[in-house]
Scaffold this motif. Structure first.
Motif, PDB file in Angstrom:
ATOM      1  N   LEU A  69       0.869  -1.166   0.000  1.00 25.49           N
ATOM      2  CA  LEU A  69       0.000   0.000   0.000  1.00 25.49           C
ATOM      3  C   LEU A  69       0.905   1.214   0.000  1.00 25.49           C
ATOM      4  O   LEU A  69       1.709   1.390   0.917  1.00 25.49           O
ATOM      5  CB  LEU A  69      -0.896   0.010   1.246  1.00 25.49           C
ATOM      6  CG  LEU A  69      -1.537  -1.339   1.616  1.00 25.49           C
ATOM      7  CD1 LEU A  69      -2.462  -1.184   2.813  1.00 25.49           C
ATOM      8  CD2 LEU A  69      -2.287  -1.925   0.427  1.00 25.49           C
ATOM      9  N   ALA A  70       0.818   2.039  -1.045  1.00 23.85           N
ATOM     10  CA  ALA A  70       1.780   3.122  -1.196  1.00 23.85           C
ATOM     11  C   ALA A  70       1.151   4.311  -1.892  1.00 23.85           C
ATOM     12  O   ALA A  70       0.145   4.179  -2.585  1.00 23.85           O
ATOM     13  CB  ALA A  70       2.987   2.635  -2.002  1.00 23.85           C
ATOM     14  N   ILE A  71       1.747   5.484  -1.706  1.00 18.43           N
ATOM     15  CA  ILE A  71       1.365   6.653  -2.490  1.00 18.43           C
ATOM     16  C   ILE A  71       2.609   7.166  -3.189  1.00 18.43           C
ATOM     17  O   ILE A  71       3.729   6.951  -2.741  1.00 18.43           O
ATOM     18  CB  ILE A  71       0.728   7.773  -1.642  1.00 18.43           C
ATOM     19  CG1 ILE A  71       1.720   8.303  -0.619  1.00 18.43           C
ATOM     20  CG2 ILE A  71      -0.528   7.294  -0.963  1.00 18.43           C
ATOM     21  CD1 ILE A  71       1.248   9.535   0.090  1.00 18.43           C
ATOM     22  N   TYR A  72       2.387   7.841  -4.315  1.00 18.94           N
ATOM     23  CA  TYR A  72       3.488   8.365  -5.123  1.00 18.94           C
ATOM     24  C   TYR A  72       3.284   9.854  -5.306  1.00 18.94           C
ATOM     25  O   TYR A  72       2.165  10.305  -5.530  1.00 18.94           O
ATOM     26  CB  TYR A  72       3.508   7.677  -6.492  1.00 18.94           C
ATOM     27  CG  TYR A  72       3.683   6.181  -6.408  1.00 18.94           C
ATOM     28  CD1 TYR A  72       4.941   5.608  -6.541  1.00 18.94           C
ATOM     29  CD2 TYR A  72       2.600   5.354  -6.158  1.00 18.94           C
ATOM     30  CE1 TYR A  72       5.114   4.246  -6.444  1.00 18.94           C
ATOM     31  CE2 TYR A  72       2.767   3.977  -6.050  1.00 18.94           C
ATOM     32  CZ  TYR A  72       4.026   3.441  -6.204  1.00 18.94           C
ATOM     33  OH  TYR A  72       4.192   2.081  -6.097  1.00 18.94           O
ATOM     34  N   ASN A  73       4.368  10.620  -5.241  1.00 17.98           N
ATOM     35  CA  ASN A  73       4.222  12.047  -5.535  1.00 17.98           C
ATOM     36  C   ASN A  73       4.527  12.299  -7.007  1.00 17.98           C
ATOM     37  O   ASN A  73       4.879  11.382  -7.742  1.00 17.98           O
ATOM     38  CB  ASN A  73       5.100  12.899  -4.606  1.00 17.98           C
ATOM     39  CG  ASN A  73       6.583  12.710  -4.877  1.00 17.98           C
ATOM     40  OD1 ASN A  73       6.962  12.087  -5.861  1.00 17.98           O
ATOM     41  ND2 ASN A  73       7.408  13.239  -4.019  1.00 17.98           N
ATOM     42  N   GLU A  74       4.408  13.555  -7.441  1.00 16.12           N
ATOM     43  CA  GLU A  74       4.509  13.834  -8.881  1.00 16.12           C
ATOM     44  C   GLU A  74       5.902  13.507  -9.426  1.00 16.12           C
ATOM     45  O   GLU A  74       6.045  13.133 -10.573  1.00 16.12           O
ATOM     46  CB  GLU A  74       4.088  15.267  -9.224  1.00 16.12           C
ATOM     47  CG  GLU A  74       4.700  16.424  -8.448  1.00 16.12           C
ATOM     48  CD  GLU A  74       4.255  16.556  -6.992  1.00 16.12           C
ATOM     49  OE1 GLU A  74       5.134  16.700  -6.133  1.00 16.12           O
ATOM     50  OE2 GLU A  74       3.033  16.538  -6.722  1.00 16.12           O
ATOM     51  N   SER A  75       6.936  13.595  -8.565  1.00 17.40           N
ATOM     52  CA  SER A  75       8.282  13.305  -9.081  1.00 17.40           C
ATOM     53  C   SER A  75       8.592  11.807  -9.067  1.00 17.40           C
ATOM     54  O   SER A  75       9.710  11.406  -9.368  1.00 17.40           O
ATOM     55  CB  SER A  75       9.332  14.067  -8.268  1.00 17.40           C
ATOM     56  OG  SER A  75       9.208  13.772  -6.896  1.00 17.40           O
ATOM     57  N   GLY A  76       7.609  10.977  -8.704  1.00 21.44           N
ATOM     58  CA  GLY A  76       7.811   9.541  -8.791  1.00 21.44           C
ATOM     59  C   GLY A  76       8.299   8.900  -7.500  1.00 21.44           C
ATOM     60  O   GLY A  76       8.391   7.684  -7.409  1.00 21.44           O
ATOM     61  N   ARG A  77       8.605   9.717  -6.492  1.00 23.09           N
ATOM     62  CA  ARG A  77       9.014   9.136  -5.218  1.00 23.09           C
ATOM     63  C   ARG A  77       7.815   8.483  -4.565  1.00 23.09           C
ATOM     64  O   ARG A  77       6.691   8.960  -4.654  1.00 23.09           O
ATOM     65  CB  ARG A  77       9.575  10.222  -4.283  1.00 23.09           C
ATOM     66  CG  ARG A  77      11.080  10.377  -4.378  1.00 23.09           C
ATOM     67  CD  ARG A  77      11.579  11.300  -3.277  1.00 23.09           C
ATOM     68  NE  ARG A  77      11.436  10.716  -1.957  1.00 23.09           N
ATOM     69  CZ  ARG A  77      12.414  10.041  -1.345  1.00 23.09           C
ATOM     70  NH1 ARG A  77      13.570   9.883  -1.926  1.00 23.09           N
ATOM     71  NH2 ARG A  77      12.225   9.543  -0.147  1.00 23.09           N
ATOM     72  N   SER A  78       8.060   7.371  -3.886  1.00 25.69           N
ATOM     73  CA  SER A  78       6.942   6.643  -3.293  1.00 25.69           C
ATOM     74  C   SER A  78       7.104   6.552  -1.780  1.00 25.69           C
ATOM     75  O   SER A  78       8.202   6.654  -1.245  1.00 25.69           O
ATOM     76  CB  SER A  78       6.857   5.235  -3.879  1.00 25.69           C
ATOM     77  OG  SER A  78       7.973   4.473  -3.467  1.00 25.69           O
ATOM     78  N   CYS A  79       5.965   6.388  -1.132  1.00 25.08           N
ATOM     79  CA  CYS A  79       5.958   6.139   0.306  1.00 25.08           C
ATOM     80  C   CYS A  79       5.108   4.910   0.540  1.00 25.08           C
ATOM     81  O   CYS A  79       3.908   4.902   0.247  1.00 25.08           O
ATOM     82  CB  CYS A  79       5.378   7.334   1.054  1.00 25.08           C
ATOM     83  SG  CYS A  79       5.054   7.022   2.811  1.00 25.08           S
ATOM     84  N   THR A  80       5.720   3.829   0.984  1.00 24.55           N
ATOM     85  CA  THR A  80       4.988   2.591   1.240  1.00 24.55           C
ATOM     86  C   THR A  80       4.515   2.572   2.684  1.00 24.55           C
ATOM     87  O   THR A  80       5.319   2.736   3.598  1.00 24.55           O
ATOM     88  CB  THR A  80       5.889   1.380   0.980  1.00 24.55           C
ATOM     89  OG1 THR A  80       6.293   1.374  -0.395  1.00 24.55           O
ATOM     90  CG2 THR A  80       5.152   0.074   1.281  1.00 24.55           C
ATOM     91  N   PHE A  81       3.211   2.421   2.894  1.00 25.24           N
ATOM     92  CA  PHE A  81       2.652   2.396   4.238  1.00 25.24           C
ATOM     93  C   PHE A  81       2.739   1.022   4.849  1.00 25.24           C
ATOM     94  O   PHE A  81       2.991   0.852   6.033  1.00 25.24           O
ATOM     95  CB  PHE A  81       1.185   2.815   4.229  1.00 25.24           C
ATOM     96  CG  PHE A  81       0.962   4.204   3.769  1.00 25.24           C
ATOM     97  CD1 PHE A  81       1.559   5.258   4.427  1.00 25.24           C
ATOM     98  CD2 PHE A  81       0.175   4.462   2.672  1.00 25.24           C
ATOM     99  CE1 PHE A  81       1.366   6.552   3.998  1.00 25.24           C
ATOM    100  CE2 PHE A  81      -0.020   5.759   2.239  1.00 25.24           C
ATOM    101  CZ  PHE A  81       0.571   6.804   2.902  1.00 25.24           C
ATOM    102  N   SER A  82       2.475   0.036   4.009  1.00 25.48           N
ATOM    103  CA  SER A  82       2.324  -1.297   4.568  1.00 25.48           C
ATOM    104  C   SER A  82       2.537  -2.346   3.491  1.00 25.48           C
ATOM    105  O   SER A  82       2.251  -2.100   2.321  1.00 25.48           O
ATOM    106  CB  SER A  82       0.907  -1.429   5.156  1.00 25.48           C
ATOM    107  OG  SER A  82       0.728  -2.711   5.707  1.00 25.48           O
TER     108      SER A  82
END
Length: 236
Positions: A69-82
DNA sequence: GCATTAACCACCG
DNA sequence: CGGTGGTTAATGC
């Protein structure tokens, strides 16, 4: 990411649901309700199972493989929550609130995903005591995990954070069927822990040296789960 | 000091 | 061949 899907046959689908504790706890009529509405599909590595900001039409479960489960910002960097290993069910938050999904759901291994329509989920919640009980336990367990995650992130050193992140994937309440051999790349574990791949590699080798893990290609085998769970907690 | 990024190369499937 | 893992060097807080 692709949307290529591979629907599972009804007979096989029924077997998948009978393997779920929450399903077995349902009355026969409620079980029939689920089997009549639910879907199951195989998705390849890298596939997007559900998209952020899209309506949460399904409650999702993992039978095999591994999702994140993750979100991505416009520059393509991601943050994985779980990470969600086999046996895990998730997405009930957005289904209950009838809101848009808060994160992308991406397969990081070839996976078999089960889908219960939001409508069916609400019907069960309204009419089945065992199901309500399961959902309460589910939300409760995950709240505990997220609080632990924040603690880990702020208070533990990188080696311990890696150990705790791994150990969380073996929570028997949330993920009852996770195998001790976890098919995950060190890069994905980096996204999950918020550390660089290089630092994760260093931590994994340290944990392996201490006999808690065995490392292989695209796989981390847990040898001593109890010690992994305890590792670093004496810092708190 | 320690983690991160970038880069390199060997190895696996 | 692309993806993954082990390593090093430069950079930054």
């Amino acid at each position: 990411m692709s949307d290529v899907s591979n629907i599972v046959s009804p007979a096989e689908r029924e077997a998948l649901f009978r393997a779920c504790a929450w399903f077995r706890a349902l009355a026969p009529a409620h079980q029939a309700l689920v089997l009549g509405a639910a879907r199951a599909e195989r998705v390849p590595d890298g596939a997007c199972v559900a998209r952020r900001n899209a309506p949460a039409d399904f409650w999702l479960g993992v039978h095999t493989g591994l999702l994140k489960l993750a979100i991505y910002n416009e520059s393509g960097r991601s943050c994985t929550f779980s990470g969600v290993p086999p046996g895990g069910w998730f997405g009930e938050g957005s289904v209950i609130k009838r809101e848009l999904r808060k994160y992308d759901v991406v397969a990081i291994q070839p996976s078999l995903v089960m889908q219960v329509p939001a409508h069916t989920f609400h019907e069960l919640l309204a009419s089945s005591l065992p199901f309500s009980r399961f959902v309460i336990d589910q939300l409760n367990n995950r709240m505990g995990e997220f609080i632990a995650s924040i603690q880990n992130h702020r208070l533990l050193d990188p080696d311990a954070r890696v150990a705790q992140s791994l150990a969380q994937l073996f929570n028997p309440n949330l993920y009852p069927s996770t195998d001790l051999a976890l098919p995950i790349s060190q890069e994905e574990l980096g996204y999950l822990t918020g550390l660089s791949r290089q630092r994760v590699n260093q931590a994994l080798q340290s944990l392996a040296d201490q006999g808690m893990l065995a490392l292989a290609y695209n796989q981390i085998r847990v040898l001593d789960l109890e010690r992994l769970r305890r590792h670093g907690l004496d810092q708190l």
